[in-house]
Design an enzyme around this catalytic site. Structure first.
Site, PDB file in Angstrom:
ATOM      1  CG  ASN A   1      -1.756   1.154   1.425  1.00 21.80           C
ATOM      2  OD1 ASN A   1      -1.857   1.960   0.417  1.00 21.80           O
ATOM      3  ND2 ASN A   1      -2.902   1.098   2.305  1.00 21.80           N
TER       4      ASN A   1
ATOM      5  NE  ARG B   1      -6.462   0.570   0.034  1.00 22.70           N
ATOM      6  CZ  ARG B   1      -6.577   0.747   1.357  1.00 22.70           C
ATOM      7  NH1 ARG B   1      -6.061   0.570   2.218  1.00 22.70           N
ATOM      8  NH2 ARG B   1      -8.012   1.066   1.589  1.00 22.70           N
TER       9      ARG B   1
ATOM     10  CG  HIS C   1     -13.459   1.853   3.486  1.00 24.14           C
ATOM     11  ND1 HIS C   1     -14.379   2.714   4.230  1.00 24.14           N
ATOM     12  CD2 HIS C   1     -12.117   2.320   3.663  1.00 24.14           C
ATOM     13  CE1 HIS C   1     -13.565   3.463   4.738  1.00 24.14           C
ATOM     14  NE2 HIS C   1     -12.235   3.399   4.611  1.00 24.14           N
TER      15      HIS C   1
ATOM     16  NE  ARG D   1     -11.501  11.446   4.463  1.00 21.73           N
ATOM     17  CZ  ARG D   1     -11.670  10.251   4.340  1.00 21.73           C
ATOM     18  NH1 ARG D   1     -12.548   9.131   4.354  1.00 21.73           N
ATOM     19  NH2 ARG D   1     -10.330   9.938   3.968  1.00 21.73           N
TER      20      ARG D   1
ATOM     21  CD  GLU E   1      -8.736  -2.132   4.099  1.00 14.63           C
ATOM     22  OE1 GLU E   1      -7.967  -1.791   5.059  1.00 14.63           O
ATOM     23  OE2 GLU E   1      -9.045  -1.286   3.430  1.00 14.63           O
TER      24      GLU E   1
END
Ligand code: ADP
Length: 397
Positions: A11, A92, A181, A240, A383
């Site tokens: 990643n 990723r 996601h 956020r 993940e």
């Protein structure tokens, strides 16, 4: 005969690079770590090997230095004898647009497409590509695979993914909800179906960490998700805002004299838990302050829970009921208070939490009562293993 092989799951961000090396197909993590502050001075990296964590300071001028350092560590620690042992590197990649509904083997065409999609993810795709290019150069014999955060949601119906805006915005500029996601929700979809022994299960996956999104899953497919054109949509998150009335942007620009970029930054970095509480974007700090009676922390927590409950209710109807609600990611896996607050609000649907079972952190567990109408689980997400699996599957075909 089964082929055993070593696969790297990567990643890459603009100044960081996280990695895990797996022995596949057993999915055994051989080594993992993170390189930080690449290209900005003060570089360092941490490595986890044989249950031990080590941290080393090292100037990381660019991603090539980081990847070369990683290769040196793999060789020095005898995780590999030679580079040829690494058969695949899975990357990723945040945005696959409408082009990628699953992972792909990376070639020049794919790189070009991911580059073109950078206008949809200007902060992420270019950084992901730096990682891809560096590994292609330094480990040229490995198969490089791209795994997209958006891919899992490509099964959403048009009525779900379109915004009610002029249709040509979609046709000409790709304006639609993409969702993110995806690897996490896909992992939860697979694992929950396995636990329930039901590939057709109706699942509401709640990935709530610093960023957060919910996903409605049926027959192993995403049918709806809360993030949108960008990750700043849907739920209230750590910093956020999630969904807002977009008209408040020009209004605030006018009132404060801030530029568009500054207001967008406020909505991404100074909103959510942090914005409402004025304390922190971290749910632990909010919980502590709320426990001491801080009113804005209590309000922030109530709002956070409210948004999640609203989405669960929506997806419950969309799915025609639910077989499981699953909590995952930082808050979902660790915060028993947040899970309880959410499930308590679902009492009208006959969903009940077992408080004793819920008193855990970061472990896979059924946390609903026996008479709950829907099973509720904590399932730690993974993940990285999804990336390793997809990469392995391409090579093992
Ligand atoms: P990211 O979206 O950055 O991957 P994570 O999934 O790691 O985020 O989630 C990070 C968040 O998880 C932290 O900001 C914190 O709010 C929350 N968290 C972690 N541990 C706990 C805990 N014990 N109790 C409550 N919240 C926690």
């Amino acid at each position: 005969m089964k082929k055993y092989m070593k696969i790297l799951s990567v990643n890459a961000g603009s100044s960081s690079l996280k990695f895990q090396m797996y022995e596949m197909p057993e999915e055994k993590v051989l080594i993992s770590g993170t390189f930080e502050r690449i290209g900005i001075g003060g570089g360092f990296y941490t490595i986890k090997l044989n249950g031990e964590k080590i941290k080393k300071e090292k100037e990381l001028a660019d991603h090539s230095v980081a990847v070369q350092t990683l290769i040196d560590e793999l060789l020095e620690n005898k995780v590999i004898e030679s580079l040829d042992e690494i058969k695949g590197v899975g990357h990723r990649i945040v945005h696959g647009g409408e082009k990628y509904a699953s992972s792909v083997i990376i070639n020049d065409d794919v790189i070009k497409t991911v580059e073109e999609l950078s206008s949809l993810a200007p902060l992420h795709n270019p950084a992901n590509l730096i990682g891809v290019r560096t590994f292609m150069e330094l480990i040229p014999n490995a198969t490089q695979v791209g795994c997209f955060d958006t891919a899992f949601h490509q099964t959403m119906a048009k009525r779900e993914f379109l915004y009610p805006v002029p249709y040509e915005w979609y046709e000409k500029y790709g304006v639609r909800r993409y969702g993110f996601h995806g690897m996490s929700h896909n992992y939860i979809a697979n694992r929950t179906a396995e636990i329930l022994e039901n590939p057709n299960a109706r699942i509401i996956s709640c990935h709530i960490g610093n960023g957060g999104s919910l996903c409605a899953i049926k027959d192993g497919k995403s049918i709806d998700t809360s993030m949108g054109f960008t990750p700043n949509a849907g739920l209230m998150m750590g910093s956020r805002s999630g969904d807002i009335d977009c008209t408040l942007i020009p209004y605030i620009m006018d009132k404060t004299g801030e530029s568009l970029d500054e207001v967008i930054n406020d909505l991404n970095k100074k909103s959510g838990y942090l914005g409402v509480s004025g304390i922190s974007s971290d749910s632990r700090d909010i919980e502590d302050a709320a426990a001491q009676g801080n009113e804005r922390a209590i309000l922030a927590q109530d709002m956070y829970v409210e948004k999640i409950v609203n989405y669960i209710a929506e997806y419950y109807l969309e799915l025609g009921g639910a077989d499981a609600i699953v909590f995952t990611a930082g808050v979902g896996e660790n915060s028993k208070d947040t899970r309880k607050a959410i499930i308590d609000r679902l009492a009208p649907l006959g969903i009940k939490i077992d408080e004793e079972a819920n008193n855990v952190r970061g472990e896979e567990k059924l946390i609903s009562t026996e008479d709950s109408t829907v099973k509720v689980y904590i399932i730690p997400t993974d993940e990285e293993v999804m990336i390793a699996r997809d990469t392995f599957n391409f090579i093992n075909k």
